[in-house]
Scaffold this active site. Structure first.
Site, PDB file in Angstrom:
ATOM      1  N   ARG A 308      -5.276  -0.579 -10.394  1.00 23.87           N
ATOM      2  CA  ARG A 308      -4.122   0.170  -9.888  1.00 23.87           C
ATOM      3  C   ARG A 308      -2.812  -0.363 -10.493  1.00 23.87           C
ATOM      4  O   ARG A 308      -1.842   0.376 -10.634  1.00 23.87           O
ATOM      5  CB  ARG A 308      -4.076   0.178  -8.357  1.00 23.87           C
ATOM      6  CG  ARG A 308      -3.071   1.179  -7.789  1.00 23.87           C
ATOM      7  CD  ARG A 308      -3.130   1.310  -6.271  1.00 23.87           C
ATOM      8  NE  ARG A 308      -4.075   2.311  -5.806  1.00 23.87           N
ATOM      9  CZ  ARG A 308      -3.849   3.627  -5.749  1.00 23.87           C
ATOM     10  NH1 ARG A 308      -2.684   4.117  -6.123  1.00 23.87           N
ATOM     11  NH2 ARG A 308      -4.772   4.452  -5.302  1.00 23.87           N
ATOM     12  N   GLU A 710       1.815   3.978   1.589  1.00 22.98           N
ATOM     13  CA  GLU A 710       2.157   2.934   0.627  1.00 22.98           C
ATOM     14  C   GLU A 710       3.395   3.204  -0.227  1.00 22.98           C
ATOM     15  O   GLU A 710       4.166   2.271  -0.483  1.00 22.98           O
ATOM     16  CB  GLU A 710       0.962   2.691  -0.308  1.00 22.98           C
ATOM     17  CG  GLU A 710      -0.236   2.128   0.419  1.00 22.98           C
ATOM     18  CD  GLU A 710      -1.474   2.084  -0.452  1.00 22.98           C
ATOM     19  OE1 GLU A 710      -1.975   3.159  -0.819  1.00 22.98           O
ATOM     20  OE2 GLU A 710      -1.931   0.978  -0.777  1.00 22.98           O
TER      21      GLU A 710
HETATM   22  N1  LUZ Z   1      -8.341   0.588  -1.675  1.00 23.11           N
HETATM   23  C1  LUZ Z   1      -9.317   0.904  -2.524  1.00 23.11           C
HETATM   24  C2  LUZ Z   1      -7.079   0.958  -1.890  1.00 23.11           C
HETATM   25  O1  LUZ Z   1     -10.460   0.525  -2.306  1.00 23.11           O
HETATM   26  N2  LUZ Z   1      -9.022   1.641  -3.613  1.00 23.11           N
HETATM   27  C3  LUZ Z   1      -7.781   2.054  -3.909  1.00 23.11           C
HETATM   28  O2  LUZ Z   1      -7.556   2.717  -4.904  1.00 23.11           O
HETATM   29  C4  LUZ Z   1      -6.752   1.691  -3.016  1.00 23.11           C
HETATM   30  N3  LUZ Z   1      -5.494   2.038  -3.258  1.00 23.11           N
HETATM   31  C5  LUZ Z   1      -4.553   1.672  -2.420  1.00 23.11           C
HETATM   32  C6  LUZ Z   1      -4.878   0.934  -1.302  1.00 23.11           C
HETATM   33  N4  LUZ Z   1      -6.122   0.587  -1.032  1.00 23.11           N
HETATM   34 MO1  MOS Z   2      -4.886  -0.503   1.615  1.00 21.91          MO
HETATM   35  S1  MOS Z   2      -3.802  -1.740   0.492  1.00 21.91           S
HETATM   36  O1  MOS Z   2      -6.042  -1.150   2.573  1.00 21.91           O
HETATM   37  O2  MOS Z   2      -4.445   1.036   1.615  1.00 21.91           O
END
Ligand code: LUZ
Ligand code: MOS
Length: 755
Positions: A308, A710
């Site tokens: 990410r 987020e």
């Molecule tokens: N959790 C995950 C996340 O497993 N995959 C993701 O792409 C993600 N993105 C944001 C927050 N949690």
């Molecule tokens: Mo998340 S960083 O558990 O969306």
């Protein structure tokens, strides 16, 4: 639809009646656990003596890896994390054993009686050291667009630099915890404070060596998660289940704050290197970055978080030539984990730093470069997705216009010319954040809806309520689709026996995925009920609709109530339950090429941050943050504004105050709220003003109401650069540094370096 509704939890929250794991009434024979964890960051366990602890009155059993009937393995992405250490420990705080006793007090006393000898091995605490020693979690990833090498030779201006952003403690108000109760025939019910009930179920089954159907996981709600309970709620639940399997008695474990801080991972610190090239028109022609992610001692979610980072390395800008690399570096810290933004913020901090450096060297305003490079319709992201319905420029120019930027900048100039010991700074922070789990197969959810024969409705989904008000949004979707009042709809707990195989509540996607499933289930129910209503009203199916707890015929309210309709449907033996499955269409990503269309859509926005620095003390205040945010068409502005303001405060905290510190032996120094500063009301911006961008919204979002969890966190990055500008206004010799958080200590040093 009525696009507003109070959080359905507010009544019980305010009265202290909301239930969390620790509020459950426990069975009388409940036992209590506590973890014995490693007092060293890296070493060979030469001996452990449990005898004194085990002999303490009230201690029932001390569990170690030897008591595991299945696999001693809880790794999610990669099988590299034991539940309990065997011969070696890899981080300070790594669980080694689980003491189960008649009370928590006894278990803690017993913990102090355990004697352990560990033969030290070398400790790595930083990503830079790890890379030098080739200590990695996984293979590096590379994203490429165009040809940076050729492009740099055409650039008028080229700058290089390095950055560091520190980790961040989640500090959910409710610490990690769970309660496991034996059922018949070896089944176990676990109530867990987890964002991922299915992860808990799967890991428990694996460690216990039982099929998943023996393990039921129930989640009432969380007192905050922020990513810290996406993967790291799992070990405690599994440990209590191991104890239940052996003892056939209920076992409870709620971590106290110290244990939680010491044993759990945090946001990943990143050390990064950039090179940026611009032409005469301030266009960014080429951008290279290398990200070193400090993953800690096991993979946890690190490879996904690293990915990410690359997805967000160019933030809201179109750059035609990009080359980025990320190394997930293995160190002897607790495995770092998901944290709101999931690597995106770390990526965005680097390109903002690169732009700040370029602007400083060129002697122009940072915002001139930002403005010249904002994403436009049809631009290609470095990962191949083509930007559509882009609000990057819209939000930017709306912010300039609506918030009167000329005036704001004049205020800074005037103030700075009149004040010697106080300086103001202002910054712009655009954001572009991709919505979907980057791992395409995770983008699905289910809803199970029962209409009971009295007309009341129960809704179960895979969504976990963690204070983000997702249950309120689910209720809004259901009541609108069924045409009934809110009082008729109840949101059930999240339970693996009602909704199975869930993705964690994460990636800002929970309301979209689960909301679409609720909508689909309601549509199927409505379709069946339409037939019943048409017969009752002696009208054609097409004329029937459902509103205000009544059947409407031809758009007019009939005398047939929802209750009468449901009663009739029962008599006609119509199915009043429905399960629906939603999987995000369109998205795909090819990891061998690092190209595809991974995101359902993007969320955009722009924040303007104004700060005042006290140049005698190094302290600062955030005067205001003025935001134009892309909500799509918000289905609940009260909730969504709460998400923006909370995320902003958390982002500012990460960038300015919150300083995780480990010593070189890998021991957490910032291990209490006295040594780890989180933002409070005094550090909050004096003014937060948020207005929605004018937009059509996006059909991929539930009711066109875009994901909001987020993206706004990254507005907080603006605080760093506003403070930096104020420091520079005081000290012309200050050399820009990109080392977050920008604590008052660092500000003070910046104010007086070479001065
Ligand atoms: N959790 C995950 C996340 O497993 N995959 C993701 O792409 C993600 N993105 C944001 C927050 N949690
Ligand atoms: Mo998340 S960083 O558990 O969306």
């Amino acid at each position: 639809m009525s696009r507003t509704m109070k959080n359905i939890d507010s009544f019980t929250h305010v009265r202290g009646e909301s239930l969390f794991v620790d509020d459950l009434i426990t069975r009388q024979d409940t036992l209590h656990g506590v973890v014995f964890d490693s007092p060293k960051a890296h070493g060979k366990i030469t001996s452990v003596d449990y005898s004194k602890a085990a002999a303490l009155k009230g201690v029932v059993k001390i569990f170690t890896h030897k008591d595991i009937k299945g696999e001693n393995q809880i790794g999610g992405i990669m099988p590299d994390e034991p539940l309990w250490a065997e011969d070696e420990v890899h981080f300070w705080g790594q669980p080694i054993a689980f003491i189960v006793a008649e009370s928590e007090v006894i278990a803690k006393k017993a913990r102090k009686l355990i004697e352990i000898d560990i033969q030290d091995l070398p400790v790595i605490t930083t990503a830079i050291e790890a890379k030098a020693m080739k200590s990695f979690i996984s293979a590096p990833r590379y994203f490429k667009l165009g040809d940076t090498k050729a492009a740099f030779s055409d650039c008028e201006y080229v700058y290089e630099g390095e950055t560091f952003s520190n980790g961040q403690e989640h500090l959910y108000l409710e610490t990690q915890g769970c309660y496991a109760v034996p059922q018949e025939n070896g089944s176990i019910k676990i109530t867990s404070s987890t964002q991922g009930p299915t992860q808990v179920q799967k890991a428990t089954a694996r460690v216990l060596g039982v099929p998943m159907h023996k393990i039921e996981v129930d989640v009432i709600r969380l007192g905050g998660g922020f990513g810290g309970k996406e993967d790291q709620a799992t070990p405690w639940a599994v440990m209590t289940a191991v104890a239940v399997q052996y003892l056939n008695k209920p076992v409870k474990y709620i971590l106290n704050r110290h244990d939680d801080l010491r044993m759990t991972g945090k946001r990943h610190p990143y050390s990064s290197f950039f090179k940026i090239g611009l032409n005469k028109d301030l266009k960014i022609i080429a951008f290279e970055a290398e990200f070193l992610q400090n993953a800690g001692a096991a993979a946890d979610l690190s490879p996904a978080i690293a990915e990410r980072t690359l997805f967000h390395a160019t933030n809201s800008y179109f750059v035609p030539n990009v080359s980025t690399t990320v190394h997930s570096c293995k160190t002897n810290l607790p495995p770092n984990t998901a944290f709101r933004g999931f690597g995106g913020p770390q990526g965005m901090f680097v390109i903002e730093s690169a732009i700040a450096k370029a602007a400083d060297q060129m002697g122009i305003d940072k915002r001139k470069i930002q403005e010249a490079n904002l994403l436009a319709e049809g631009d290609e992201f470095p990962y191949g997705q083509i930007a559509s319905n882009v609000e990057a420029q819209n939000s930017w120019f709306t912010a300039k216009d609506k918030f009167g930027v000329e005036q704001l900048e004049k205020e800074v100039k005037d103030f700075n010319s009149k004040h010697e010991h106080f300086k103001k700074g202002i910054s712009f922070m655009p954001i572009t954040f991709g919505i979907s789990f980057t791992n395409t197969p995770m983008n699905h959810a289910r809803a199970l809806i029962h209409i009971y024969q009295d007309g009341s409705v129960g809704v179960s989904t895979g969504a976990v309520e963690m204070g983000q008000s997702v249950n309120t949004k689910m209720l809004q979707v259901a009541k609108l689709a069924l045409g009934i009042s809110a009082e008729k709809v109840k949101l059930e707990t999240t339970n693996t026996t009602r909704v199975a195989n869930t993705s964690p509540s994460a990636a800002s996607s929970t309301a979209d995925l689960n909301g679409k499933a609720v909508d689909m289930a309601c549509s199927a129910l409505i379709e069946r009920l339409t037939g019943v209503a048409a017969k009752m009203a002696k009208a054609e199916n097409e004329k029937i609709s459902f509103q205000e707890d009544h059947v409407f015929v031809d758009g007019k309210k009939s005398r047939i109530t929802w209750e009468a309709l449901v009663a009739q449907a029962m008599l006609e033996r119509v199915a009043l339950s429905e399960n629906a499955h939603y999987a995000t269409p369109t998205i795909h990503f090819d990891k061998t090429k690092e190209k595809g269309h991974p995101f359902a859509y993007h969320v955009y926005g722009t924040a303007i941050t104004g700060v005042t620095v006290d140049c005698v003390r190094g302290t600062y205040e955030i005067d205001y943050v003025k935001i134009v945010h892309d909500f799509g068409i918000s289905m609940n502005m009260g909730i969504d504004l709460g998400q923006v303001e909370g995320a902003l405060a958390q982002g500012i905290g990460w960038m300015t105050l919150e300083e995780i510190a480990y010593d070189t032996n890998g021991r957490l120094l910032s291990n209490a709220l006295s040594t780890y500063k989180v933002p409070d009301i005094f550090s909050a911006p004096k003014i937060i003003e948020t207005i929605p961008v004018e937009t059509e919204g996006n059909k991929m979002a539930i009711h066109k109401s875009k994901a909001v969890g987020e993206p706004p966190l990254m507005y907080g990055i603006g605080a760093y650069f506003a403070i930096q500008q104020a420091v520079k206004a005081f000290n012309k010799n200050y050399e820009l540094k990109f080392h977050a958080p920008f604590t008052p200590e660092k500000v003070l040093m910046g104010l007086y370096e070479k001065n």
